[in-house]
Design an enzyme around this catalytic site. Structure first.
Site, PDB file in Angstrom:
ATOM      1  N   PHE A  22       0.841  -1.196   0.000  1.00 25.11           N
ATOM      2  CA  PHE A  22       0.000   0.000   0.000  1.00 25.11           C
ATOM      3  C   PHE A  22       0.874   1.243   0.000  1.00 25.11           C
ATOM      4  CE2 PHE A  22      -3.099  -3.053   1.123  1.00 25.11           C
ATOM      5  CZ  PHE A  22      -4.340  -2.498   0.859  1.00 25.11           C
TER       6      PHE A  22
ATOM      7  N   CYS B  16      -6.494  15.141   0.861  1.00 26.74           N
ATOM      8  CA  CYS B  16      -7.776  14.730   0.283  1.00 26.74           C
ATOM      9  C   CYS B  16      -8.562  15.980  -0.086  1.00 26.74           C
ATOM     10  CB  CYS B  16      -8.570  13.875   1.281  1.00 26.74           C
ATOM     11  SG  CYS B  16     -10.041  13.109   0.546  1.00 26.74           S
TER      12      CYS B  16
ATOM     13  N   CYS C 185     -14.641  13.750   5.064  1.00 27.34           N
ATOM     14  CA  CYS C 185     -15.739  12.875   5.482  1.00 27.34           C
ATOM     15  C   CYS C 185     -15.667  12.637   6.991  1.00 27.34           C
ATOM     16  CB  CYS C 185     -15.663  11.545   4.741  1.00 27.34           C
ATOM     17  SG  CYS C 185     -15.731  11.735   2.946  1.00 27.34           S
TER      18      CYS C 185
ATOM     19  N   CYS D  16     -14.225   9.170   8.124  1.00 24.82           N
ATOM     20  CA  CYS D  16     -12.923   8.739   7.621  1.00 24.82           C
ATOM     21  C   CYS D  16     -12.077   8.206   8.771  1.00 24.82           C
ATOM     22  CB  CYS D  16     -12.199   9.895   6.939  1.00 24.82           C
ATOM     23  SG  CYS D  16     -10.627   9.412   6.193  1.00 24.82           S
ATOM     24  N   ASP D  17     -11.468   7.018   8.552  1.00 34.48           N
ATOM     25  CA  ASP D  17     -10.670   6.378   9.592  1.00 34.48           C
ATOM     26  C   ASP D  17      -9.172   6.465   9.305  1.00 34.48           C
ATOM     27  OD1 ASP D  17     -10.470   4.621   7.478  1.00 34.48           O
ATOM     28  OD2 ASP D  17     -11.252   2.895   8.551  1.00 34.48           O
ATOM     29  N   THR D  18      -8.764   7.384   8.423  1.00 36.82           N
ATOM     30  CA  THR D  18      -7.369   7.479   8.009  1.00 36.82           C
ATOM     31  C   THR D  18      -6.792   8.847   8.358  1.00 36.82           C
ATOM     32  OG1 THR D  18      -7.818   5.998   6.163  1.00 36.82           O
ATOM     33  CG2 THR D  18      -5.820   7.295   6.031  1.00 36.82           C
TER      34      THR D  18
ATOM     35  N   GLU E  57      -7.416   3.134  -5.107  1.00 33.82           N
ATOM     36  CA  GLU E  57      -8.670   3.355  -4.391  1.00 33.82           C
ATOM     37  C   GLU E  57      -8.901   4.855  -4.353  1.00 33.82           C
ATOM     38  OE1 GLU E  57      -8.200   1.507  -0.565  1.00 33.82           O
ATOM     39  OE2 GLU E  57      -8.293  -0.497  -1.430  1.00 33.82           O
TER      40      GLU E  57
ATOM     41  N   HIS F 207      -9.911  -6.518   7.356  1.00 37.89           N
ATOM     42  CA  HIS F 207      -8.706  -6.104   8.088  1.00 37.89           C
ATOM     43  C   HIS F 207      -9.070  -5.649   9.500  1.00 37.89           C
ATOM     44  CE1 HIS F 207     -10.317  -2.610   6.024  1.00 37.89           C
ATOM     45  NE2 HIS F 207      -9.645  -1.819   6.842  1.00 37.89           N
TER      46      HIS F 207
END
Length: 192
Positions: free
Chosen positions: A27, A33, A37, A40-42, A96, A186
């Site tokens: 990855f 971005c 959002c 969002c978990d990132t 993605e 995951h």
């Protein structure tokens, strides 16, 4: 001066969602971005400036030759030249994206996970969140054509609500058999 890319991290794991679930992948998470959002978990705000050669060198440290370009939103930075470098190193390259910007033409696989207005007319895989914002329906159903269509339950951080969202997803897929269920394996299995 050589072009650089803002890279949040490069890591090796299994793909946890969608069509390639369970496949070993390198990855490359790009920073930044164009959306904000709430679910969002990132954390993609931190980054290092890397050249294409530095990115590919880091990728080559891992045995798999399947790469997933993600973010943030990778279309803000990823160029066809960068993908060409990855191809020359033997990688199959997937991306993605939220679908709000055009895709590089030389991708091997594209996953559009729409969070707003979609600019992509065709992709390999359309992965739509279900249950975001408390709505028991798909978040966005764009007119985007895809080879595969996935509904994925949104993790809202509440076990009971997550169970209701999952059950609603199952019922949605049964009523709309073109769609498949995608789970965040995951998170379920505890790997990155």
């Amino acid at each position: 001066m050589e072009q650089t890319y803002r890279v949040n991290e490069i890591f090796y794991t299994l793909q946890g969602e969608g069509h390639h679930t369970g496949c070993a992948a390198v990855f490359v998470r790009f920073s930044g971005c164009n959306l904000s959002c709430p679910f969002c978990d990132t954390d993609f705000s931190a980054y290092r400036e890397l050249t294409a050669a530095q990115i590919v060198d880091a990728m080559l440290a891992f045995p798999a030759r399947f790469a997933v370009l993600t973010g943030g939103e990778p279309t803000l930075q990823v160029t066809e030249d960068l993908i060409d470098e990855m191809h020359r190193a033997g990688f199959t390259v997937a991306m993605e994206t939220n679908g709000t910007r055009p895709l590089p033409a030389n991708l091997d696989w594209s996953t559009v996970s729409p969070k707003g207005e979609v600019a992509v007319a065709r992709c390999s895989e359309l992965k739509v969140l279900f249950g975001a914002g408390g709505q028991m329906r798909p978040m966005v159903l764009p007119k985007t054509e895809a080879d595969y269509y996935y509904i994925q339950p949104c993790d809202v951080g509440d076990d009971e609500q997550n169970r209701r969202i999952l059950q609603a997803c199952v019922e949605y897929v049964k009523a709309h058999p073109r769609w498949r269920l995608s789970l965040q394996t995951h998170k379920m299995a505890g790997f990155k």
